[in-house]
Design a protein around this motif. Sequence first.
Motif, short mmCIF file in Angstrom:
data_model
loop_
_atom_site.label_atom_id
_atom_site.label_comp_id
_atom_site.label_asym_id
_atom_site.label_seq_id
_atom_site.Cartn_x
_atom_site.Cartn_y
_atom_site.Cartn_z
N PHE A 7 -26.49 -21.33 3.37
CA PHE A 7 -27.06 -20.34 2.46
C PHE A 7 -26.98 -20.85 1.02
CE2 PHE A 7 -27.12 -17.77 6.11
CZ PHE A 7 -27.73 -16.56 5.84
N ALA A 8 -27.42 -22.09 0.83
CA ALA A 8 -27.48 -22.69 -0.50
C ALA A 8 -28.71 -23.58 -0.55
CB ALA A 8 -26.22 -23.49 -0.78
N VAL A 9 -29.30 -23.69 -1.72
CA VAL A 9 -30.48 -24.53 -1.90
C VAL A 9 -30.27 -25.42 -3.12
CG1 VAL A 9 -32.11 -22.93 -0.82
CG2 VAL A 9 -31.61 -22.70 -3.24
N GLU A 10 -30.92 -26.56 -3.10
CA GLU A 10 -30.89 -27.44 -4.26
C GLU A 10 -32.07 -27.11 -5.15
OE1 GLU A 10 -30.90 -31.44 -2.81
OE2 GLU A 10 -28.73 -31.48 -2.64
N GLU A 11 -31.82 -27.07 -6.44
CA GLU A 11 -32.90 -26.84 -7.39
C GLU A 11 -32.81 -27.92 -8.46
OE1 GLU A 11 -30.97 -23.50 -10.29
OE2 GLU A 11 -31.77 -22.79 -8.41
N SER A 12 -33.95 -28.34 -8.91
CA SER A 12 -34.01 -29.39 -9.93
C SER A 12 -34.35 -28.75 -11.27
CB SER A 12 -35.08 -30.42 -9.55
OG SER A 12 -35.16 -31.40 -10.55
N SER A 13 -33.53 -29.05 -12.25
CA SER A 13 -33.77 -28.55 -13.60
C SER A 13 -33.65 -29.72 -14.56
CB SER A 13 -32.77 -27.45 -13.94
OG SER A 13 -32.94 -27.01 -15.25
N SER A 14 -34.73 -30.04 -15.22
CA SER A 14 -34.77 -31.17 -16.15
C SER A 14 -34.31 -32.46 -15.48
CB SER A 14 -33.92 -30.87 -17.38
OG SER A 14 -34.38 -29.71 -18.03
N TYR A 50 -36.47 -19.13 -9.10
CA TYR A 50 -36.73 -20.57 -9.12
C TYR A 50 -38.03 -20.88 -9.85
CZ TYR A 50 -37.26 -25.36 -7.49
OH TYR A 50 -37.42 -26.71 -7.43
N ILE A 51 -39.05 -20.10 -9.59
CA ILE A 51 -40.34 -20.30 -10.27
C ILE A 51 -40.18 -20.09 -11.77
CG2 ILE A 51 -42.67 -19.35 -10.54
CD1 ILE A 51 -42.55 -18.83 -7.46
N MET A 52 -39.40 -19.08 -12.15
CA MET A 52 -39.16 -18.82 -13.57
C MET A 52 -38.41 -20.00 -14.21
SD MET A 52 -37.23 -15.63 -15.42
CE MET A 52 -35.60 -16.17 -14.92
N LEU A 53 -37.43 -20.58 -13.50
CA LEU A 53 -36.70 -21.72 -14.02
C LEU A 53 -37.62 -22.92 -14.23
CD1 LEU A 53 -33.42 -21.50 -11.90
CD2 LEU A 53 -33.66 -21.05 -14.35
N ILE A 54 -38.50 -23.16 -13.27
CA ILE A 54 -39.47 -24.26 -13.40
C ILE A 54 -40.37 -24.03 -14.60
CG2 ILE A 54 -41.46 -25.37 -12.32
CD1 ILE A 54 -40.07 -24.87 -9.61
N PHE A 55 -40.89 -22.81 -14.70
CA PHE A 55 -41.77 -22.47 -15.81
C PHE A 55 -41.07 -22.67 -17.16
CE2 PHE A 55 -43.67 -19.32 -18.72
CZ PHE A 55 -44.98 -19.79 -18.73
N ASN A 56 -39.84 -22.18 -17.27
CA ASN A 56 -39.08 -22.33 -18.52
C ASN A 56 -38.83 -23.80 -18.83
OD1 ASN A 56 -39.00 -19.62 -19.05
ND2 ASN A 56 -37.00 -19.31 -18.11
N SER A 57 -38.55 -24.59 -17.81
CA SER A 57 -38.33 -26.02 -18.00
C SER A 57 -39.57 -26.70 -18.54
CB SER A 57 -37.90 -26.66 -16.68
OG SER A 57 -37.73 -28.03 -16.84
N ILE A 58 -40.73 -26.33 -18.00
CA ILE A 58 -41.99 -26.90 -18.47
C ILE A 58 -42.25 -26.50 -19.92
CG2 ILE A 58 -44.50 -26.80 -18.19
CD1 ILE A 58 -43.96 -26.50 -15.14
N ILE A 59 -42.02 -25.24 -20.22
CA ILE A 59 -42.23 -24.75 -21.59
C ILE A 59 -41.32 -25.50 -22.56
CG2 ILE A 59 -41.97 -22.75 -23.13
CD1 ILE A 59 -44.42 -22.60 -21.33
N GLN A 60 -40.06 -25.68 -22.21
CA GLN A 60 -39.12 -26.36 -23.11
C GLN A 60 -39.48 -27.82 -23.34
OE1 GLN A 60 -35.26 -25.66 -21.42
NE2 GLN A 60 -35.19 -23.53 -22.12
N THR A 61 -40.04 -28.48 -22.34
CA THR A 61 -40.37 -29.90 -22.51
C THR A 61 -41.67 -30.08 -23.29
OG1 THR A 61 -41.49 -29.97 -20.36
CG2 THR A 61 -39.18 -30.63 -20.42
N THR A 62 -42.47 -29.03 -23.41
CA THR A 62 -43.73 -29.16 -24.14
C THR A 62 -43.62 -28.69 -25.59
OG1 THR A 62 -44.51 -27.00 -23.34
CG2 THR A 62 -45.16 -28.96 -22.08
#
Length: 82
Positions: free
Chosen positions: A26-33, A69-81
Motif C-alpha cells: 500500500f505504497a507507491v513511488e512518485e517522482s518529484s523534480s 499525484y496529478i497536482m504534484l506533477i502540475f506544480n512541478s511543471i509550473i515551478q520549472t517553467t
Amino acid sequence: VDPELHRSLTYILENKLDKDIIDTTFAVEESSSGVLKLHELKTGGQNIQLTEDNKKEYVEYVNGWLPLYIMLIFNSIIQTTI
C-alpha cells in the motif's frame, strides 16, 4: 489518466491474486523534480501486502491518491517553467 495504471488496477480487481506473482504494498513511488519518493497510501502502507482480501481497498486508495499525484506533477511543471 494513465492507461497502464488503469489496466493494472483492472487486472487486480478482476483476477485472483497470487502472492507469489504480485509483490505490491500500500505504497507507491512518485517522482518529484527527478527524485523518487515513497508515498504510503495509508499509514504503514509500505508494510501492508496487497492480497486478495484487501485488493478493493488498495484500488480505492490508489484512486484517492491520483488527484494529489496529478497536482504534484502540475506544480512541478509550473515551478520549472517560472
